[in-house]
Scaffold this motif. Structure first.
Motif, PDB file in Angstrom:
ATOM      1  N   THR A   1      34.505 126.492  38.584  1.00 38.22           N
ATOM      2  CA  THR A   1      35.227 125.351  37.787  1.00 38.22           C
ATOM      3  C   THR A   1      36.595 125.009  38.450  1.00 38.22           C
ATOM      4  O   THR A   1      36.669 123.708  38.237  1.00 38.22           O
ATOM      5  N   SER A   2      37.332 125.934  38.878  1.00 35.14           N
ATOM      6  CA  SER A   2      38.696 125.659  39.199  1.00 35.14           C
ATOM      7  C   SER A   2      38.521 124.651  40.400  1.00 35.14           C
ATOM      8  O   SER A   2      39.274 123.693  40.563  1.00 35.14           O
ATOM      9  N   SER A   3      37.422 124.753  41.221  1.00 36.59           N
ATOM     10  CA  SER A   3      37.575 124.012  42.545  1.00 36.59           C
ATOM     11  C   SER A   3      36.746 122.453  42.223  1.00 36.59           C
ATOM     12  O   SER A   3      37.357 121.459  42.582  1.00 36.59           O
ATOM     13  N   ASN A   4      35.979 122.645  41.055  1.00 35.98           N
ATOM     14  CA  ASN A   4      35.492 121.131  40.478  1.00 35.98           C
ATOM     15  C   ASN A   4      36.356 120.661  40.024  1.00 35.98           C
ATOM     16  O   ASN A   4      36.762 119.136  40.231  1.00 35.98           O
ATOM     17  N   GLU A   5      37.603 121.183  39.425  1.00 31.20           N
ATOM     18  CA  GLU A   5      38.783 120.421  38.912  1.00 31.20           C
ATOM     19  C   GLU A   5      39.794 120.115  39.714  1.00 31.20           C
ATOM     20  O   GLU A   5      40.863 119.659  39.145  1.00 31.20           O
ATOM     21  N   GLY A   6      39.396 120.419  41.000  1.00 33.99           N
ATOM     22  CA  GLY A   6      40.505 119.969  41.926  1.00 33.99           C
ATOM     23  C   GLY A   6      41.591 121.024  42.235  1.00 33.99           C
ATOM     24  O   GLY A   6      42.722 120.557  42.758  1.00 33.99           O
ATOM     25  N   ASN A   7      41.588 122.258  41.734  1.00 31.71           N
ATOM     26  CA  ASN A   7      42.623 122.940  41.962  1.00 31.71           C
ATOM     27  C   ASN A   7      42.487 123.783  43.390  1.00 31.71           C
ATOM     28  O   ASN A   7      41.692 123.783  44.144  1.00 31.71           O
TER      29      ASN A   7
ATOM     30  N   TYR B   1      49.529 128.176  48.796  1.00 31.05           N
ATOM     31  CA  TYR B   1      49.983 127.334  49.605  1.00 31.05           C
ATOM     32  C   TYR B   1      49.445 125.924  49.550  1.00 31.05           C
ATOM     33  O   TYR B   1      49.635 124.926  50.399  1.00 31.05           O
ATOM     34  N   GLY B   2      48.679 125.821  48.334  1.00 30.23           N
ATOM     35  CA  GLY B   2      48.029 124.418  47.961  1.00 30.23           C
ATOM     36  C   GLY B   2      46.860 123.981  48.815  1.00 30.23           C
ATOM     37  O   GLY B   2      46.516 123.010  48.636  1.00 30.23           O
ATOM     38  N   LEU B   3      46.243 125.138  49.605  1.00 31.48           N
ATOM     39  CA  LEU B   3      45.138 124.769  50.227  1.00 31.48           C
ATOM     40  C   LEU B   3      44.019 124.798  49.243  1.00 31.48           C
ATOM     41  O   LEU B   3      43.858 125.337  48.432  1.00 31.48           O
ATOM     42  N   LYS B   4      43.080 123.420  49.524  1.00 35.32           N
ATOM     43  CA  LYS B   4      42.024 123.475  48.683  1.00 35.32           C
ATOM     44  C   LYS B   4      40.340 123.824  49.234  1.00 35.32           C
ATOM     45  O   LYS B   4      39.475 123.627  48.714  1.00 35.32           O
ATOM     46  N   ASP B   5      40.703 124.002  50.595  1.00 30.50           N
ATOM     47  CA  ASP B   5      39.274 124.191  51.453  1.00 30.50           C
ATOM     48  C   ASP B   5      38.664 125.653  50.977  1.00 30.50           C
ATOM     49  O   ASP B   5      39.019 126.432  51.656  1.00 30.50           O
ATOM     50  N   LYS B   6      37.679 125.469  50.287  1.00 28.83           N
ATOM     51  CA  LYS B   6      36.957 126.746  50.047  1.00 28.83           C
ATOM     52  C   LYS B   6      35.929 127.289  51.099  1.00 28.83           C
ATOM     53  O   LYS B   6      35.594 128.473  51.091  1.00 28.83           O
ATOM     54  N   GLU B   7      35.931 126.361  51.986  1.00 29.98           N
ATOM     55  CA  GLU B   7      35.153 126.815  53.285  1.00 29.98           C
ATOM     56  C   GLU B   7      36.093 127.530  54.247  1.00 29.98           C
ATOM     57  O   GLU B   7      35.911 127.548  55.658  1.00 29.98           O
ATOM     58  N   ASN B   8      37.464 127.724  53.961  1.00 27.88           N
ATOM     59  CA  ASN B   8      38.396 128.294  54.767  1.00 27.88           C
ATOM     60  C   ASN B   8      39.068 129.372  54.060  1.00 27.88           C
ATOM     61  O   ASN B   8      40.226 129.084  54.034  1.00 27.88           O
ATOM     62  N   MET B   9      38.413 130.235  53.518  1.00 31.49           N
ATOM     63  CA  MET B   9      39.096 131.114  52.664  1.00 31.49           C
ATOM     64  C   MET B   9      40.127 131.848  53.314  1.00 31.49           C
ATOM     65  O   MET B   9      41.180 132.524  52.702  1.00 31.49           O
ATOM     66  N   GLY B  10      39.996 132.221  54.421  1.00 30.52           N
ATOM     67  CA  GLY B  10      40.909 133.042  55.222  1.00 30.52           C
ATOM     68  C   GLY B  10      42.153 132.480  55.437  1.00 30.52           C
ATOM     69  O   GLY B  10      43.391 133.265  55.138  1.00 30.52           O
ATOM     70  N   ALA B  11      42.380 131.156  55.410  1.00 28.20           N
ATOM     71  CA  ALA B  11      43.576 130.388  55.621  1.00 28.20           C
ATOM     72  C   ALA B  11      44.157 130.373  54.099  1.00 28.20           C
ATOM     73  O   ALA B  11      45.303 130.413  54.094  1.00 28.20           O
ATOM     74  N   CYS B  12      43.255 130.435  53.119  1.00 32.04           N
ATOM     75  CA  CYS B  12      43.797 130.616  51.586  1.00 32.04           C
ATOM     76  C   CYS B  12      44.296 131.847  51.289  1.00 32.04           C
ATOM     77  O   CYS B  12      45.293 131.652  50.678  1.00 32.04           O
ATOM     78  N   MET B  13      43.817 132.804  51.947  1.00 29.99           N
ATOM     79  CA  MET B  13      44.363 134.149  51.568  1.00 29.99           C
ATOM     80  C   MET B  13      45.503 134.806  52.299  1.00 29.99           C
ATOM     81  O   MET B  13      46.141 135.752  52.258  1.00 29.99           O
ATOM     82  N   ALA B  14      45.823 134.099  53.730  1.00 26.15           N
ATOM     83  CA  ALA B  14      46.557 134.863  54.632  1.00 26.15           C
ATOM     84  C   ALA B  14      47.963 134.769  54.115  1.00 26.15           C
ATOM     85  O   ALA B  14      48.561 136.081  54.248  1.00 26.15           O
ATOM     86  N   PRO B  15      48.506 133.692  53.313  1.00 31.42           N
ATOM     87  CA  PRO B  15      49.853 134.024  53.125  1.00 31.42           C
ATOM     88  C   PRO B  15      50.003 134.939  52.297  1.00 31.42           C
ATOM     89  O   PRO B  15      51.065 135.721  52.043  1.00 31.42           O
TER      90      PRO B  15
END
Lengths: 147, 118, 335
Positions: free
Chosen positions: C315-321, C193-207
């Protein structure tokens, strides 16, 4: 739901800790560290040192204490509450150096400590040097014309 | 008075930075870099030194002061050495901060081991 | 064994969980599930020399515990399917080397336990293996070092941050009758869903969890109430809210049956773990303790376990993914 909608939805459902409280804690922690710095400076001046030298000794003691507290597992506990108050002072820089060195010691003297000690401190040194040199270049051009 | 100023001003700088920690996705590393760069800029335009003269440790202890020290070194070196001063000055004045952190950090790594929080 | 619906497999000759074992760290042991684990190790290094070694030792002792509980030796096992969070799966490689069992090393981030049990079940149900071990592990310190900061670094965790579980959970999946049967799996796809916040993994994984649960219900023609519980892996409190909302949008209400291993494993008020537990070891150790014991006590008839993974690297998060998610569902039923 598109990406933008999802992002704002997530923001809505994500509780945050109180900014006012965090700011107050940062104020307190940062204020106390700076106060300690001032106490040290005044103490050294009273002992008869030049102001510059007094500031240098003060920096030395702050850096040493921060790294000692990092090794003793105390600085990170203070930082949990202090936030920016422990990050912004020179002690935060010292903590980043000390914690990286300690964490990566098992990966060896050169590739562990030697490389990783700069993980957080390196960018600070690099960009500090780069921007001061860039501005220094401008200043140099200025001096050429002002003489 | 020295003490009150150091406490209040140092504290206020940290409280302002806390807003960036809480409200942006900037990680601590970027914030530290930003502070030092900002310090060099404030030093360059001549604002930071008067601020330190006023606030003492409240202005010199935060990383902004570190940036200012860098800038001060470069300026002084350009004054005395000209062009080469651009490359000579920075590390000279902030040598103490960098060297002490690296040396004490290294010694700490020989003594201490990483620990998990309780 | 047949493929059904969009993303599921239904087993007619069902594989069984014959035995299970879990070993966790001190903090997990002090949590609400403390009494269910086989072993709690107070030493965060597990007798090892560094954090990576610690995790390998955690895996090795969990597999040993599993084999001894089952009265088996490594020759009784045809394959191990195992994964962890470290680069190139070094925790599994060094932890499993002494068992001399053919290995499939798996990486599904924190969904690895679901992936391992899914593939293990397929191996057994297809007749390609009689008995396999599925396992997953994580260690707080090795994960912090890999993905976040040095332990001594003064970083302030946000409320949405999760706490990586120090733990390993392993099961023996067998064609012989066992304690619980595995009746189906629903394999997740990557959902971003395009979320980049690795301090909010729950929101990244919920979808991803919502997608897998939705597919599972459609593919098997079930309602949420057909499950006693739907356990997600490590969504935490924020992820749970989002998951329930996302499914509600599709007309499905799981709020009565949903639980999250990351919420169960720590006490948010007493243990300062912010949004909850995370890591491959979170769902693995919760399943191999609390959930299995509930089955044995006759409290569960059928559950859906959906370990959730955030597919990022430093790496992926440093690269802005962004941080894409994945979730693998497994249906367990009482024998």
């Amino acid at each position: 739901m598109d990406e933008k909608e999802y992002e704002s939805y997530v923001k809505k459902v994500t509780p945050t800790t109180s900014l006012a409280k965090n700011m107050f804690m940062a104020f307190l922690a940062g204020g106390i560290i700076c106060l300690i710095g001032q106490v040290l400076i005044n103490l050294f001046i009273k002992m008869g040192l030049e102001k510059e030298t007094a500031i240098n000794y003060e920096t030395l003691i702050l850096v040493f204490s921060a790294i000692l507290l990092t090794g003793l597992n105390v600085y990170q506990k203070l930082a949990k509450h202090g936030g920016a108050g422990t990050l912004v002072p020179i002690t935060g820089f010292a903590n980043s150096v000390g914690s990286c060195a300690i964490e990566f010691k098992k990966e060896g003297q050169v590739f562990g400590i030697g490389c990783k000690i700069f993980t957080i401190a390196g960018p600070v040194i690099l960009y500090g040097l780069f921007s001061s040199s860039l501005l220094g270049f401008i200043y140099w051009i200025y001096t050429l014309f002002s003489h | 008075m020295d003490y009150l100023k150091a406490f209040l001003i140092g504290g206020i700088i940290c409280a302002i930075v806390q807003i960036f920690i809480d409200k942006t996705k900037l990680m601590p590393g970027r914030i530290m870099v930003g502070l030092v760069v900002l310090g060099t800029i404030l030093g360059f335009i001549g604002l930071y030194q008067p601020f330190i003269d006023f606030a003492g440790a409240g202005a010199s202890v935060p990383l902004l002061g570190f940036g200012n020290t860098l800038m001060k070194g470069v300026k002084e070196a350009v004054d005395s050495e000209g062009f080469l001063g651009i490359f000579l000055g920075g590390l000279k004045t902030c040598a103490l901060g960098i060297s002490s952190a690296l040396i004490f950090g290294y010694i700490a790594s020989l003594i201490f081991n990483p620990k998990t929080p309780d | 064994m047949q493929h059904i619906g969009k993303a599921s497999i239904s087993f007619d000759n069902t594989p069984y969980i014959q035995e299970y074992a879990s070993i966790v760290g001190k903090k997990e042991g002090e949590g609400p599930l403390g009494k269910y684990f086989d072993e709690i190790n107070e030493d965060s290094l597990f007798g090892g020399d560094n954090w990576e070694d610690a995790e390998s030792r955690l895996i090795e002792s969990t597999i040993s515990k599993l084999l001894s509980k089952a009265n088996m030796s490594s020759t009784d096992i045809d394959y191990i399917l195992s994964g962890d969070l470290l680069g190139q799966l070094i925790a599994s490689s060094f932890g499993l080397v002494n068992f001399n069992i053919p290995l499939f090393g798996l990486y599904g981030a924190c969904s690895t336990f679901g992936e391992a049990v899914s593939l293990g079940s397929v191996l057994v149900a297809s007749g390609a293996a009689n008995r396999v071990i599925a396992s997953a592990s994580s260690h707080f310190a090795s994960a912090e070092k890999t993905f976040r900061f040095p332990l001594g670094y003064g970083n302030q965790r946000k409320f949405s941050a999760t706490w990586t579980t120090t733990g390993c959970g392993s099961v023996i999946i067998s064609k012989d009758t066992g304690k619980v049967k595995i009746t189906g799996i629903t394999t997740g796809k990557i959902v971003d869903y395009g979320l980049k916040d690795k301090e909010n993994m729950g929101a990244c994984m919920a979808p991803a969890a919502a997608d897998t649960i939705y597919n599972n219900l459609c593919d098997f023609g079930r309602n949420p109430s057909d499950y006693d519980k739907i356990f997600t892996g490590d969504l935490g409190y924020i992820g749970q809210t989002i998951l329930i909302d996302l499914l509600r949008e599709k007309g499905i209400d799981i709020s009565d049956v949903h639980s999250d291993c990351g919420i169960e494993i720590f006490d948010i008020n007493l243990q300062d773990t912010h949004a909850g537990g995370s890591g491959c070891g979170c769902s693995a150790s919760t399943f191999c303790s609390y959930i299995m014991k509930q089955f044995e006590a006759g409290k569960f008839k059928r559950i859906l376990l959906v370990p959730t993974g955030a597919l990022l690297s430093p790496t992926s998060s440093n690269e802005g993914n962004s941080v894409p998610g994945i979730a693998h569902g497994v249906v367990f039923e009482a024998v």
